[in-house]
Write a protein that holds these residues in place. Structure first.
Motif, mmCIF file in Angstrom:
data_model
loop_
_atom_site.group_PDB
_atom_site.id
_atom_site.type_symbol
_atom_site.label_atom_id
_atom_site.label_comp_id
_atom_site.label_asym_id
_atom_site.label_seq_id
_atom_site.Cartn_x
_atom_site.Cartn_y
_atom_site.Cartn_z
ATOM 1 N N ALA A 28 99.267 -4.618 79.949
ATOM 2 C CA ALA A 28 98.005 -4.302 80.611
ATOM 3 C C ALA A 28 97.544 -5.413 81.548
ATOM 4 O O ALA A 28 96.522 -5.264 82.223
ATOM 5 N N SER A 29 98.280 -6.506 81.620
ATOM 6 C CA SER A 29 97.876 -7.615 82.494
ATOM 7 C C SER A 29 97.996 -7.185 83.955
ATOM 8 O O SER A 29 98.796 -6.295 84.294
ATOM 9 N N PRO A 30 97.204 -7.799 84.834
ATOM 10 C CA PRO A 30 97.277 -7.432 86.253
ATOM 11 C C PRO A 30 98.683 -7.564 86.841
ATOM 12 O O PRO A 30 99.124 -6.677 87.571
ATOM 13 N N VAL A 31 99.397 -8.633 86.501
ATOM 14 C CA VAL A 31 100.730 -8.817 87.088
ATOM 15 C C VAL A 31 101.713 -7.769 86.577
ATOM 16 O O VAL A 31 102.558 -7.284 87.343
ATOM 17 N N ALA A 32 101.615 -7.386 85.320
ATOM 18 C CA ALA A 32 102.481 -6.330 84.786
ATOM 19 C C ALA A 32 102.151 -4.994 85.438
ATOM 20 O O ALA A 32 103.047 -4.222 85.797
#
Length: 139
Positions: free
Chosen positions: A23-27
């Motif tokens: 759920a991280s922005p980079v993922a």
């Protein structure tokens, strides 16, 4: 979904591959590149930089992908991208990032998504450089 076309810096692709938090922005950005969820551009030089960095032995140990798997990932990224020829540009704050500035110069509507603090602070870019979290919140 964001309609703003972007360039995704290598550090975002690497971080997206290495994070354990889906759920991280980079993922989310890396997943969005792979699924074509937003419009992004790259050049042959940027795609080559992605590969050069991702096949480094230290990074291969961290992400666990083989060179064949990395090439398949990059093929998927290239498939969904707008491939542009770079244009002449003013010098980047870091000479190693000149390829990004030249890609930004190719189209005035492009934004650069990066975690690089030096690039984010460059006053000459007039809001064309944004952090991954800000972009991920828009799509």
């Amino acid at each position: 979904m964001s309609r703003q076309a972007v360039i995704v810096d290598t550090n975002v692709v690497v971080a997206g591959l290495l994070t354990g938090n889906a759920a991280s922005p980079v993922a989310r950005i890396l997943d969005g590149m792979l699924t074509g969820a937003f419009t992004y551009a790259l050049s042959e030089a940027l795609l080559a930089e992605y590969r050069t960095v991702l096949v480094r032995p230290q990074l291969c140990k961290l992400h666990g992908l083989s060179v064949t798997e990395i090439d398949a990932l990059l093929t998927d990224i290239a498939f969904n991208a707008i491939v542009l020829a770079p244009a002449p540009a003013r010098p980047a704050p870091d000479p190693g990032d000149q390829l990004l500035w030249e890609l930004l110069a190719a189209r005035p509507e492009l934004l650069l998504v990066t975690g690089d603090k030096l690039l984010l602070r460059d006053p000459g870019m007039g809001g064309r450089v944004i952090e991954p979290a800000a972009f991920a919140a828009a799509f």
